[in-house]
Design a protein around this motif. Structure first.
Motif, mmCIF file in Angstrom:
data_model
loop_
_atom_site.group_PDB
_atom_site.id
_atom_site.type_symbol
_atom_site.label_atom_id
_atom_site.label_comp_id
_atom_site.label_asym_id
_atom_site.label_seq_id
_atom_site.Cartn_x
_atom_site.Cartn_y
_atom_site.Cartn_z
ATOM 1 N N GLN A 83 0.826 -1.203 0.000
ATOM 2 C CA GLN A 83 0.000 0.000 0.000
ATOM 3 C C GLN A 83 0.863 1.257 0.000
ATOM 4 O OE1 GLN A 83 -2.440 -0.598 3.456
ATOM 5 N NE2 GLN A 83 -4.028 -1.724 2.330
ATOM 6 N N ALA A 84 1.931 1.219 0.840
ATOM 7 C CA ALA A 84 2.838 2.368 0.887
ATOM 8 C C ALA A 84 3.494 2.591 -0.468
ATOM 9 C CB ALA A 84 3.903 2.152 1.968
ATOM 10 N N THR A 85 3.836 1.493 -1.123
ATOM 11 C CA THR A 85 4.437 1.614 -2.459
ATOM 12 C C THR A 85 3.457 2.255 -3.436
ATOM 13 O OG1 THR A 85 5.805 -0.346 -2.052
ATOM 14 C CG2 THR A 85 5.508 0.339 -4.348
ATOM 15 N N ARG A 86 2.188 1.797 -3.361
ATOM 16 C CA ARG A 86 1.172 2.392 -4.237
ATOM 17 C C ARG A 86 0.972 3.864 -3.921
ATOM 18 N NH1 ARG A 86 -1.642 -2.498 -3.382
ATOM 19 N NH2 ARG A 86 -3.009 -1.470 -1.868
ATOM 20 N N TYR A 87 0.917 4.186 -2.601
ATOM 21 C CA TYR A 87 0.767 5.573 -2.211
ATOM 22 C C TYR A 87 1.930 6.415 -2.720
ATOM 23 C CZ TYR A 87 -2.940 4.063 0.983
ATOM 24 O OH TYR A 87 -4.085 3.540 1.507
ATOM 25 N N LEU A 91 1.642 9.414 -5.176
ATOM 26 C CA LEU A 91 2.156 10.729 -4.802
ATOM 27 C C LEU A 91 3.142 11.240 -5.850
ATOM 28 C CD1 LEU A 91 2.376 13.037 -2.784
ATOM 29 C CD2 LEU A 91 4.117 11.730 -1.544
ATOM 30 N N ALA A 92 4.004 10.345 -6.310
ATOM 31 C CA ALA A 92 4.964 10.739 -7.351
ATOM 32 C C ALA A 92 4.223 11.185 -8.612
ATOM 33 C CB ALA A 92 5.907 9.575 -7.663
ATOM 34 N N GLY A 93 3.150 10.456 -8.950
ATOM 35 C CA GLY A 93 2.341 10.845 -10.105
ATOM 36 C C GLY A 93 1.683 12.205 -9.906
ATOM 37 N N MET A 94 1.167 12.426 -8.685
ATOM 38 C CA MET A 94 0.555 13.718 -8.384
ATOM 39 C C MET A 94 1.573 14.842 -8.479
ATOM 40 S SD MET A 94 -1.882 12.611 -5.165
ATOM 41 C CE MET A 94 -2.283 14.312 -4.790
ATOM 42 N N LEU A 95 2.780 14.595 -7.966
ATOM 43 C CA LEU A 95 3.827 15.609 -8.021
ATOM 44 C C LEU A 95 4.206 15.912 -9.469
ATOM 45 C CD1 LEU A 95 6.138 14.486 -5.062
ATOM 46 C CD2 LEU A 95 4.650 16.489 -5.147
ATOM 47 N N ARG A 96 4.294 14.863 -10.276
ATOM 48 C CA ARG A 96 4.597 15.090 -11.683
ATOM 49 C C ARG A 96 3.502 15.914 -12.354
ATOM 50 N NH1 ARG A 96 6.412 9.678 -11.431
ATOM 51 N NH2 ARG A 96 4.376 8.953 -12.208
ATOM 52 N N SER A 97 2.237 15.543 -12.044
ATOM 53 C CA SER A 97 1.124 16.283 -12.623
ATOM 54 C C SER A 97 1.119 17.737 -12.159
ATOM 55 C CB SER A 97 -0.209 15.614 -12.243
ATOM 56 O OG SER A 97 -0.272 14.292 -12.744
ATOM 57 N N GLU A 98 1.393 17.928 -10.857
ATOM 58 C CA GLU A 98 1.430 19.285 -10.309
ATOM 59 C C GLU A 98 2.551 20.095 -10.944
ATOM 60 O OE1 GLU A 98 0.355 22.550 -8.178
ATOM 61 O OE2 GLU A 98 -0.704 20.650 -8.441
ATOM 62 N N ARG A 99 3.697 19.454 -11.145
ATOM 63 C CA ARG A 99 4.825 20.126 -11.781
ATOM 64 C C ARG A 99 4.473 20.529 -13.215
ATOM 65 N NH1 ARG A 99 8.432 17.069 -9.649
ATOM 66 N NH2 ARG A 99 8.329 15.477 -11.256
ATOM 67 N N GLU A 100 3.791 19.620 -13.919
ATOM 68 C CA GLU A 100 3.384 19.924 -15.291
ATOM 69 C C GLU A 100 2.360 21.063 -15.317
ATOM 70 O OE1 GLU A 100 1.953 16.228 -16.730
ATOM 71 O OE2 GLU A 100 3.944 15.317 -16.945
#
Length: 328
Positions: A83-87, A91-100
């Motif tokens: 679960q932590a890995t998925r989170y 989170l990494a995906g969200m950060l990438r999206s936020e950066r974009e």
């Protein structure tokens, strides 16, 4: 031989009737005692072995329980790790999206800045064309507008306005009389006091100026100045009879600068007043024609020599000996 067989043998030995006449074998009592001791030792050993077996069974059971608990916890930890890995991946995906998104926003802001700057340049170019048109109509307009602009900017700085607002008020002020392009020359150049009909015509320049400046946001302040610069603090001005703070701040500032320059400039119908006389007229109009707070700031600028310096600098930059345009 089993423990039960040993016990039976001992009991048989113990209860067997003795023939008192039969002689006892030497060491028979010792043998019986040893046999009894051996049986007792065997019983004790057996009991101890049983206890050890039971203890071992209990320990084994506990260990099995602990192992099961450990396995359960291990499964839970494994699940939590997944679960932590998925989170972390989410989170990494969200950060990438936020950066974009941030990069897109920065690009959009840069485009907006470029567009705003282009709009500003276009607006200032439009102002230049309108001022040029007004100057062609009246050759004395140019220096009048330069002085009014410099006075307006000095007043704005004195009042503590933001630099961007001071600049906006300054370039917007030069369009305060743009509506006079539609005013007939014989009225603008009249050397006598205007009749009521002529004055009605010239008052129309406030409304004409507002219309000429269209609806673009860039000219919002200029439109307010064009329409309101002849309004009065006491509500007796024109064209709308606005009073007090109903009049835009920019128009209240331009009104003072415009009237002062008109009074201290030569016009077809009058000679130029002295700066002292013009300043007294402005002071006398505080609270009636003009915003008293702005008048106070304007008087302070005069005492500091700012107005005189502005007038001299504008005169030095232009060879026109006839500054000013009618400000009726």
């Amino acid at each position: 031989m089993s423990d039960d067989d040993t016990k039976d043998m001992v009991e048989t030995v113990d209860v067997s009737p003795r023939d008192p006449d039969m002689p006892q074998a030497p060491g028979a009592d010792v043998f019986r005692q040893l046999l009894h001791q051996a049986v007792r030792v065997a019983d004790m050993a057996n009991s101890q072995a049983m206890r050890m077996a039971l203890d071992f069974a209990k320990v084994y059971e506990r260990e099995q329980g602990v192992r099961q608990q450990f396995e359960t916890q291990l499964k839970q930890m494994t699940l939590m790790e997944k679960q932590a890995t998925r989170y972390a991946e989410d989170l990494a995906g969200m950060l990438r999206s936020e950066r974009e998104r941030r990069q897109e926003l920065e690009r959009a802001l840069e485009h907006e800045r470029i567009a705003s700057e282009e709009l500003r340049r276009t607006g200032l170019q439009g102002i230049s064309h309108l001022v040029l048109a007004a100057t062609i109509k009246d050759r004395t307009t140019g220096t009048h507008l330069q002085r009014v602009r410099r006075y307006v900017e000095a007043i704005g700085e004195r009042l503590g306005l933001a630099a961007q607002l001071v600049e906006e008020f300054g370039y917007s002020s030069v369009m305060h009389d743009v509506g006079k392009i539609h005013t007939p020359d014989h009225i603008l150049q009249s050397e006598h006091v205007l009749s009521d009909d002529e004055f009605s015509v010239i008052k129309q320049h406030c409304i004409d100026g507002e219309k000429m400046l269209g609806t673009a946001r860039f000219f919002e302040t200029a439109r307010a100045i064009a329409r309101e610069h002849h309004e009065r603090w006491d509500g007796k001005g024109y064209p709308d009879g606005k009073k007090g703070e109903e009049i835009s701040l920019a128009a209240r500032i331009v009104s003072i600068a415009d009237v002062f320059d008109a009074l201290t400039s030569k016009r077809p119908y009058k000679e130029a007043w002295s700066a002292e006389a013009g300043l007294k007229a402005i002071e006398a109009g505080a609270g009636e024609r003009f915003d008293p707070e702005i008048v106070a700031g304007f008087v302070a600028l005069a005492k500091e020599g700012v107005l005189e310096r502005i007038s001299a600098e504008v005169a030095a930059s232009d060879d026109d000996d006839h500054p000013g345009s009618p400000a009726r």
